[in-house]
Motif scaffolding. Structure first.
Motif, short mmCIF file in Angstrom:
data_model
loop_
_atom_site.label_atom_id
_atom_site.label_comp_id
_atom_site.label_asym_id
_atom_site.label_seq_id
_atom_site.Cartn_x
_atom_site.Cartn_y
_atom_site.Cartn_z
N GLY A 110 0.82 -1.22 0.00
CA GLY A 110 0.00 0.00 0.00
C GLY A 110 0.85 1.26 0.00
N VAL A 111 1.91 1.27 0.78
CA VAL A 111 2.81 2.43 0.83
C VAL A 111 3.50 2.62 -0.52
CG1 VAL A 111 4.90 3.35 1.92
CG2 VAL A 111 3.14 2.27 3.32
N ILE A 112 3.97 1.51 -1.10
CA ILE A 112 4.63 1.59 -2.41
C ILE A 112 3.66 2.09 -3.47
CG2 ILE A 112 5.66 0.18 -4.25
CD1 ILE A 112 6.85 -1.56 -1.97
N CYS A 113 2.42 1.60 -3.43
CA CYS A 113 1.41 2.06 -4.40
C CYS A 113 1.10 3.54 -4.23
CB CYS A 113 0.13 1.25 -4.25
SG CYS A 113 0.28 -0.43 -4.87
N ASP A 114 1.04 4.00 -2.99
CA ASP A 114 0.79 5.42 -2.75
C ASP A 114 1.93 6.28 -3.30
OD1 ASP A 114 -1.61 4.88 -1.55
OD2 ASP A 114 -0.85 5.05 0.50
N ARG A 115 3.13 5.77 -3.22
CA ARG A 115 4.29 6.54 -3.66
C ARG A 115 4.47 6.52 -5.18
NH1 ARG A 115 9.72 6.40 -0.59
NH2 ARG A 115 9.91 8.61 -0.79
N TYR A 116 4.33 5.35 -5.80
CA TYR A 116 4.62 5.20 -7.23
C TYR A 116 3.39 5.03 -8.12
CZ TYR A 116 9.29 4.52 -5.40
OH TYR A 116 10.48 4.69 -4.74
N GLY A 117 2.22 4.90 -7.52
CA GLY A 117 1.01 4.72 -8.30
C GLY A 117 0.60 3.26 -8.38
N ARG A 118 -0.69 3.01 -8.30
CA ARG A 118 -1.19 1.64 -8.29
C ARG A 118 -1.02 0.95 -9.63
NH1 ARG A 118 -2.47 1.37 -3.42
NH2 ARG A 118 -3.63 2.94 -2.30
N ARG A 119 -1.25 1.66 -10.69
CA ARG A 119 -1.13 1.03 -12.02
C ARG A 119 0.29 0.56 -12.27
NH1 ARG A 119 -3.63 4.06 -17.04
NH2 ARG A 119 -5.45 3.43 -15.87
#
Length: 126
Positions: free
Chosen positions: A112-121
Motif C-alpha cells: 500500500g505504501v509503495i502504491c501510494d508513492r509510485y502509483g497503483r497502475r
C-alpha cells in the motif's frame, strides 16, 4: 434533522466535469465560490449515470473477486492432498494454509505504501 439526513453522505465542492457525463442530462448544482453545496451519494450516482467506465470497473472487480475465490478453493482442495502426499500432521497442514494469509497480511501494508508513492497502475504491472 430527519432520519434521512443521518443516513446520507454529503460531498462538497465537486466540479461540474466530475458530476456530469454525456449520458446524463441532469446536472448537480455546482457551488459558486464561497457557497457550500451538499448532495447525497444517491444524487451523485444519478447525475453521473452508468457508462462504460462503470461497466469495465464492475467487470474488473468481478474478475479479481473470482481469482481470490479460486485461490481459497485451491487451498481447500490442495491442503488435504498435500497432507497425504507429504505425510503431514494436521498442525503442519494448517500452517501451510496459514502461511498464505500471513503473507497477505505482511505484504499488504508495504505494498500500500509503495502504491501510494509510485502509483497503483505502475506497481501492478511490476
Amino acid at each position: 434533522d430527519t432520519a434521512e439526513n443521518h443516513n446520507s453522505v454529503s460531498y462538497s465542492h465537486l466540479r461540474e466535469e466530475v458530476l456530469f457525463t454525456p449520458h446524463s442530462e441532469d446536472k448537480l448544482p455546482v457551488p459558486e465560490s464561497g457557497e457550500r453545496q451538499e448532495f447525497t451519494v444517491d444524487e451523485a450516482i444519478e447525475a453521473i449515470g452508468f457508462g462504460m467506465f462503470q461497466l469495465r470497473l464492475t467487470l474488473f472487480a468481478a474478475l479479481v473477486w473470482m481469482a481470490d475465490a479460486m485461490e481459497m478453493m485451491m487451498l481447500a482442495v490442495l491442503a488435504p492432498a498435500v497432507q497425504c502426499l507429504w505425510s503431514l500432521s494436521s498442525y503442519q497442514e494448517a500452517m501451510i494454509t496459514t502461511v498464505v494469509f500471513v503473507g497477505m497480511m505482511i505484504g499488504s501494508s508495504p505494498y500500500g505504501v509503495i502504491c501510494d508513492r509510485y502509483g497503483r497502475r505502475r506497481t501492478l504491472w511490476v
